[in-house]
Design a protein around this motif. Structure first.
Motif: not given
Length: 99
Positions: A39-52
């Motif tokens: 889950t880390d790093p979080v980007f603008i409130g979105i967990p790493f898993f999703y924004w990656y």
């Protein structure tokens, strides 16, 4: 022992290797789940898993476009020598008539 022409074999060139790498990169990056199952790093409130994964959607489109452009360049380079071999200037002037 037939008189059939030999099958042409695909030639591995550096350009074709680059095409293969462009197409294989998204598969390798997304099939290696252990590298982004966090889950880390979080980007603008979105967990790493999703924004990656969403980032790879954009990267995959760019890499596919790059591979397509490289493929077009490879095809033009392959056709140019073949066209030069088939076009005989001596027969082109007189409509292909044999003297």
């Amino acid at each position: 022992m037939s008189n059939a022409p030999e099958a042409t074999r695909a030639v591995v060139t550096p350009l074709r290797v680059a095409i293969a790498l462009c197409l294989a990169a998204p598969f390798v990056a997304l099939l290696w789940v252990g590298s982004y199952a966090k889950t880390d790093p979080v980007f603008i409130g979105i967990p790493f898993f999703y924004w990656y994964q969403m980032l790879w959607v954009l990267l995959s489109a760019a890499l596919t476009m790059t591979a397509y452009r490289l493929w077009q360049r490879d095809q033009r380079a392959t056709r140019a020598p073949q066209a030069a071999r088939t076009a005989d200037p001596a027969t082109a002037e007189d409509g292909g008539a044999v003297k």
